[in-house]
Enzyme design. Structure first.
Site, mmCIF file in Angstrom:
data_model
loop_
_atom_site.group_PDB
_atom_site.id
_atom_site.type_symbol
_atom_site.label_atom_id
_atom_site.label_comp_id
_atom_site.label_asym_id
_atom_site.label_seq_id
_atom_site.Cartn_x
_atom_site.Cartn_y
_atom_site.Cartn_z
ATOM 1 N N ARG A 125 1.123 -1.101 0.351
ATOM 2 C CA ARG A 125 0.224 -0.020 0.232
ATOM 3 C C ARG A 125 1.075 1.419 -0.174
ATOM 4 N NH1 ARG A 125 -0.876 1.445 5.540
ATOM 5 N NH2 ARG A 125 -0.456 0.498 6.963
ATOM 6 N N ILE A 150 3.166 4.629 -1.028
ATOM 7 C CA ILE A 150 4.354 4.398 -2.122
ATOM 8 C C ILE A 150 5.029 3.163 -2.310
ATOM 9 C CG2 ILE A 150 6.216 5.161 -2.293
ATOM 10 C CD1 ILE A 150 5.831 7.342 -0.190
ATOM 11 N N GLY A 170 8.611 1.397 6.368
ATOM 12 C CA GLY A 170 8.516 2.735 6.993
ATOM 13 C C GLY A 170 7.220 3.364 8.320
ATOM 14 N N GLN A 188 10.189 14.920 14.911
ATOM 15 C CA GLN A 188 10.511 13.782 14.259
ATOM 16 C C GLN A 188 12.060 13.702 14.429
ATOM 17 O OE1 GLN A 188 9.019 13.497 10.054
ATOM 18 N NE2 GLN A 188 7.962 12.083 10.979
ATOM 19 N N TYR A 216 12.854 10.019 13.879
ATOM 20 C CA TYR A 216 12.359 9.981 11.921
ATOM 21 C C TYR A 216 13.538 10.371 11.125
ATOM 22 C CZ TYR A 216 9.723 9.880 7.567
ATOM 23 O OH TYR A 216 9.256 9.271 6.302
ATOM 24 N N PRO A 260 11.296 10.993 -0.915
ATOM 25 C CA PRO A 260 9.982 11.403 -0.986
ATOM 26 C C PRO A 260 10.044 13.115 -0.370
ATOM 27 C CG PRO A 260 9.455 9.302 -1.115
ATOM 28 C CD PRO A 260 11.353 9.951 -0.278
ATOM 29 N N GLY A 261 8.746 14.080 -0.440
ATOM 30 C CA GLY A 261 8.390 15.118 0.310
ATOM 31 C C GLY A 261 7.147 14.407 1.071
HETATM 32 N N1 CAA Z 1 7.549 23.671 13.829
HETATM 33 C C1 CAA Z 1 7.676 24.346 15.668
HETATM 34 N N2 CAA Z 1 6.518 24.158 16.588
HETATM 35 C C2 CAA Z 1 6.002 23.468 16.142
HETATM 36 C C3 CAA Z 1 5.863 22.778 15.186
HETATM 37 C C4 CAA Z 1 7.046 23.236 13.711
HETATM 38 N N3 CAA Z 1 6.745 21.944 12.751
HETATM 39 N N4 CAA Z 1 4.855 22.029 14.930
HETATM 40 C C5 CAA Z 1 3.877 22.378 16.502
HETATM 41 N N5 CAA Z 1 4.332 23.272 16.320
HETATM 42 C C6 CAA Z 1 4.558 23.783 18.247
HETATM 43 C C7 CAA Z 1 3.131 23.903 18.205
HETATM 44 O O1 CAA Z 1 2.685 24.705 17.593
HETATM 45 C C8 CAA Z 1 2.431 23.550 19.636
HETATM 46 O O2 CAA Z 1 3.135 25.026 20.250
HETATM 47 P P1 CAA Z 1 2.608 25.304 21.954
HETATM 48 O O3 CAA Z 1 2.323 24.463 23.029
HETATM 49 O O4 CAA Z 1 3.690 26.475 22.146
HETATM 50 O O5 CAA Z 1 1.355 25.713 20.774
HETATM 51 C C9 CAA Z 1 3.490 22.700 20.027
HETATM 52 O O6 CAA Z 1 3.763 22.424 18.796
HETATM 53 C C10 CAA Z 1 2.818 20.778 19.953
HETATM 54 O O7 CAA Z 1 2.904 20.400 21.379
HETATM 55 P P2 CAA Z 1 1.815 19.747 22.210
HETATM 56 O O8 CAA Z 1 2.420 19.409 23.125
HETATM 57 O O9 CAA Z 1 0.300 20.242 21.473
HETATM 58 O O10 CAA Z 1 2.200 18.631 20.630
HETATM 59 P P3 CAA Z 1 1.520 16.999 20.419
HETATM 60 O O11 CAA Z 1 2.745 16.378 21.988
HETATM 61 O O12 CAA Z 1 0.451 17.292 20.871
HETATM 62 O O13 CAA Z 1 2.237 16.144 19.502
HETATM 63 C C11 CAA Z 1 2.511 17.420 16.988
HETATM 64 C C12 CAA Z 1 1.521 17.151 18.597
HETATM 65 C C13 CAA Z 1 3.595 15.427 16.711
HETATM 66 C C14 CAA Z 1 4.130 17.906 17.357
HETATM 67 C C15 CAA Z 1 1.722 16.632 15.612
HETATM 68 O O14 CAA Z 1 1.367 18.362 15.592
HETATM 69 C C16 CAA Z 1 1.830 16.760 14.348
HETATM 70 O O15 CAA Z 1 2.630 15.820 14.085
HETATM 71 N N6 CAA Z 1 3.240 17.415 13.679
HETATM 72 C C17 CAA Z 1 3.063 16.984 12.383
HETATM 73 C C18 CAA Z 1 5.033 16.751 12.489
HETATM 74 C C19 CAA Z 1 4.623 15.749 10.518
HETATM 75 O O16 CAA Z 1 4.858 17.142 10.442
HETATM 76 N N7 CAA Z 1 5.287 14.846 11.217
HETATM 77 C C20 CAA Z 1 5.553 14.784 9.578
HETATM 78 C C21 CAA Z 1 5.087 13.537 9.148
HETATM 79 S S1 CAA Z 1 4.635 12.576 7.242
HETATM 80 C C22 CAA Z 1 5.576 11.505 7.427
HETATM 81 O O17 CAA Z 1 6.535 12.123 8.061
HETATM 82 C C23 CAA Z 1 6.293 11.114 5.586
HETATM 83 C C24 CAA Z 1 7.469 11.989 5.298
HETATM 84 O O18 CAA Z 1 8.376 11.822 5.155
HETATM 85 C C25 CAA Z 1 7.758 13.351 4.711
#
Ligand code: CAA
Length: 240
Positions: free
Chosen positions: A12, A14, A84, A144, A147, A177-178
């Site tokens: 499934r 990619i 992954g 991450q 990761y 990949p992005g």
């Molecule tokens: N940069 C800076 N600050 C960030 C941020 C970022 N990119 N993302 C979240 N924050 C901050 C929030 O604003 C929040 O700040 P405040 O507390 O001041 O409001 C804080 O971080 C989040 O704290 P929480 O305690 O609420 O965090 P949480 O334990 O609920 O976790 C999370 C939330 C896991 C970070 C969630 O926001 C998330 O999943 N973010 C996405 C992460 C991401 O982009 N992962 C990529 C997945 S795709 C992939 O991996 C495939 C690939 O290869 C591209």
């Protein structure tokens, strides 16, 4: 005779697109999966591609699984390390389990899968190792640390192994990949997702098939002079 290609996590997302594309390009394809039997069964019924279940985090399972596929289909000439997982958490909340699971699958899994196919590729003087890393292994990503470390490790692994494979006809390359339109995106909160897409110059997520086509090229005889390369495919989000 058709070359045999093995795609980990190949039922499934990619990996599924890669399995389909390699089959369409004439390869005999085997796809591994870790958990969902029903999805794997449906994938085999729809695609005709054989599936095998094991955890790439286990060296013994990889060794036995590779032996089983080679007994069924013949020597593996193309390995696509695609399996992954993510366990995202800000570092202050990240648990040792979240660290170990991601490193175990996304980095150690690449060692575990490549090691058993390597001697046969060396003997036959032909092989293609293609690993799916990530933009987040190149630029780092909030929440991450696990990761990004694993995916950056995949790039280093590729550059080292390419030097060993070069004299024996094996190319070793990595694709970064992005953000691609798969189930993994569902783990990202909607608000965060909007921000991410806003930062992609082409203005959309990538499609799994857009990564699969790059894999087919790197697996082909046409790509024999390309080794140790890091191919970014991220819609312009991060340019290196
Ligand atoms: N940069 C800076 N600050 C960030 C941020 C970022 N990119 N993302 C979240 N924050 C901050 C929030 O604003 C929040 O700040 P405040 O507390 O001041 O409001 C804080 O971080 C989040 O704290 P929480 O305690 O609420 O965090 P949480 O334990 O609920 O976790 C999370 C939330 C896991 C970070 C969630 O926001 C998330 O999943 N973010 C996405 C992460 C991401 O982009 N992962 C990529 C997945 S795709 C992939 O991996 C495939 C690939 O290869 C591209």
């Amino acid at each position: 005779m058709a070359r045999v290609a093995l795609v980990t996590g190949g039922t499934r997302g990619i990996g599924g697109a890669i399995s389909h594309a390699l089959k369409a390009a004439g390869y005999t394809v085997a796809a591994t999966y870790a958990g969902n039997d029903e999805k794997a069964k449906a994938f085999t019924e729809e695609s005709g591609i054989k599936t095998y279940k094991w955890d790439v985090g286990s060296y013994d399972a990889c060794k036995d699984g590779v032996a089983a596929i080679e007994a069924d289909l013949g020597p593996i000439e193309v390995l696509v390390n695609n399996a992954g997982i993510t366990r995202d958490a800000p570092f202050h909340k990240m648990t040792p389990d979240q660290w170990n699971e991601v490193i175990g699958t996304n980095l150690t899994g690449v060692f575990n899968m490549t090691h058993p196919v390597w001697p046969g590729m060396r003997e036959r003087k032909f092989g293609r190792i293609i690993t799916i890393s990530s933009i987040n292994g190149q630029k780092g990503q909030f929440a991450q640390a696990n990761y990004s470390a694993a995916k950056a490790g995949d790039i280093g692994f590729t550059k080292a192994l390419a030097q060993e494979g070069a004299r024996v006809g094996i190319t070793v390359n990595v694709i970064c990949p992005g953000y691609i339109n798969t189930d993994m995106m569902a783990t990202i909160p909607e608000k965060v997702m909007d921000q991410i897409v806003g930062n992609i110059p082409v203005g959309r997520l990538g499609e799994p098939e857009e990564i699969a086509r790059a894999v087919v090229f790197l697996a082909s005889d046409d790509a024999a002079f390309i080794t140790g390369a890091t191919l970014t495919a991220n819609g312009g989000q991060y340019m290196v």
